[in-house]
Design an enzyme around this catalytic site. Sequence first.
Site, PDB file in Angstrom:
ATOM      1  CG  ASP A   1      -1.939  -1.064   1.194  1.00 50.40           C
ATOM      2  OD1 ASP A   1      -2.716  -1.083   0.243  1.00 50.40           O
ATOM      3  OD2 ASP A   1      -1.955  -1.904   2.112  1.00 50.40           O
TER       4      ASP A   1
ATOM      5  CG  HIS B   1      -3.858  -0.801  -3.191  1.00 55.25           C
ATOM      6  ND1 HIS B   1      -4.626  -1.261  -2.142  1.00 55.25           N
ATOM      7  CD2 HIS B   1      -4.700  -0.059  -3.964  1.00 55.25           C
ATOM      8  CE1 HIS B   1      -5.857  -0.816  -2.280  1.00 55.25           C
ATOM      9  NE2 HIS B   1      -5.919  -0.075  -3.366  1.00 55.25           N
TER      10      HIS B   1
ATOM     11  N   GLY C   1      -6.350   3.330   4.149  1.00 54.34           N
ATOM     12  CA  GLY C   1      -5.624   4.134   5.132  1.00 54.34           C
ATOM     13  C   GLY C   1      -4.998   3.325   6.250  1.00 54.34           C
TER      14      GLY C   1
ATOM     15  N   GLY D   1      -6.549  -3.422   9.934  1.00 53.12           N
ATOM     16  CA  GLY D   1      -7.274  -3.777  11.148  1.00 53.12           C
ATOM     17  C   GLY D   1      -8.630  -3.125  11.334  1.00 53.12           C
TER      18      GLY D   1
ATOM     19  CG  ASP E   1      -6.873  -4.140   0.227  1.00 53.56           C
ATOM     20  OD1 ASP E   1      -6.453  -4.692   1.261  1.00 53.56           O
ATOM     21  OD2 ASP E   1      -6.308  -3.166  -0.307  1.00 53.56           O
TER      22      ASP E   1
ATOM     23  N   GLY F   1      -3.837  -8.399   5.350  1.00 53.32           N
ATOM     24  CA  GLY F   1      -2.904  -7.595   6.128  1.00 53.32           C
ATOM     25  C   GLY F   1      -2.742  -8.170   7.516  1.00 53.32           C
ATOM     26  CB  SER F   2      -4.433  -7.515  10.780  1.00 51.44           C
ATOM     27  OG  SER F   2      -5.262  -6.630  10.162  1.00 51.44           O
TER      28      SER F   2
HETATM   29  C1  DX5 Z   1      -5.879  -0.473   3.555  1.00 54.60           C
HETATM   30  C2  DX5 Z   1      -5.035  -1.335   2.667  1.00 54.60           C
HETATM   31  C3  DX5 Z   1      -5.016  -2.794   2.937  1.00 54.60           C
HETATM   32  C4  DX5 Z   1      -4.587  -3.188   4.329  1.00 54.60           C
HETATM   33  C5  DX5 Z   1      -5.632  -4.125   4.825  1.00 54.60           C
HETATM   34  O1  DX5 Z   1      -5.650   0.851   3.190  1.00 54.60           O
HETATM   35  O2  DX5 Z   1      -5.399  -1.160   1.308  1.00 54.60           O
HETATM   36  O3  DX5 Z   1      -4.214  -3.465   1.967  1.00 54.60           O
HETATM   37  O4  DX5 Z   1      -3.346  -3.836   4.395  1.00 54.60           O
HETATM   38  O5  DX5 Z   1      -5.369  -4.423   6.141  1.00 54.60           O
HETATM   39  P1  DX5 Z   1      -6.235  -5.502   6.929  1.00 54.60           P
HETATM   40  O6  DX5 Z   1      -6.109  -6.782   6.175  1.00 54.60           O
HETATM   41  O7  DX5 Z   1      -5.613  -5.530   8.267  1.00 54.60           O
HETATM   42  O8  DX5 Z   1      -7.646  -4.994   6.954  1.00 54.60           O
HETATM   43 ZN    ZN Z   2      -4.327  -2.294  -0.195  1.00 54.17          ZN
END
Ligand code: DX5
Ligand code: ZN
Length: 237
Positions: free
Chosen positions: A37, A68, A147, A150, A180, A202-203
């Site tokens: 990101d 991204h 942004g 989590g 995402d 992500g998390s």
């Molecule tokens: C948010 C990002 C995501 C982020 C998602 O701005 O685009 O790629 O890593 O994080 P989780 O999976 O923790 O919601």
């Molecule tokens: Zn992303």
Amino acid sequence: MNRQLKISPSILSADYGNLESAARDADRAGGAAIHIDIMDGHYVHNFSFGIDVIPALKKKTGIPLVAHLEIDNPDAFIADFADAGADMIVVQEDTCPHLPRTVQAIRRTGKKAGIGINPDRGFEKIEANPEILKQIELFIVMAVYPGFGGQPFSPTALPKIKKAVLMRDRYGADYDIGVDGAVGKETVPGIVAAGANYLIAGSSAFGGGDVIKNVETLRALAEKALVKSRRVPGEYV
Ligand code: DX5
Ligand code: ZN
């Protein structure tokens, strides 16, 4: 259509002191790509990585890198991210005054192209330019506002995934459908049943515990959900 499940760990939630190990873990976990990101403090109230993280990671791992762009005016930076070695560039559709031109600009660099759509956005802009659907490899339904990692899963995501499936059929496109934000144990079954095959984690990948096990867990849940939704195992249609 035999569409494979793809899991892309998002390093937004990784240990920034050891991105090399995060990248290697994502690769060893069988990740389809590392999701990076890029945030500018304007489009979103946060900063994350800059362009230079791309060649730095490229040196350490062979796994594809997806940039991204969660930034205003992504058009100004497409060439930079392409030159830096991103394998795919994803833009947020609401940041592009002329979406077809942006998608073409990405394609002209020889890189794969993707579009992300936020929880509060409709499909008007995309359906007004349906030709772009055939020119992208990834359609990302944002289940959170860009942004931060989590955040909670937005209920707007599931109908949007279904709509992305319909649009793909209607316009003869071939993109993967990604989600995402808030992709985790609780949400994966619904996400997959709705028709998404590309999970950006992500998390749920980097937020604790072993990354490889975390990704395995998500994969197993996705496969189970696929069987339940009566699709053929391994095929994400
Ligand atoms: C948010 C990002 C995501 C982020 C998602 O701005 O685009 O790629 O890593 O994080 P989780 O999976 O923790 O919601
Ligand atoms: Zn992303």
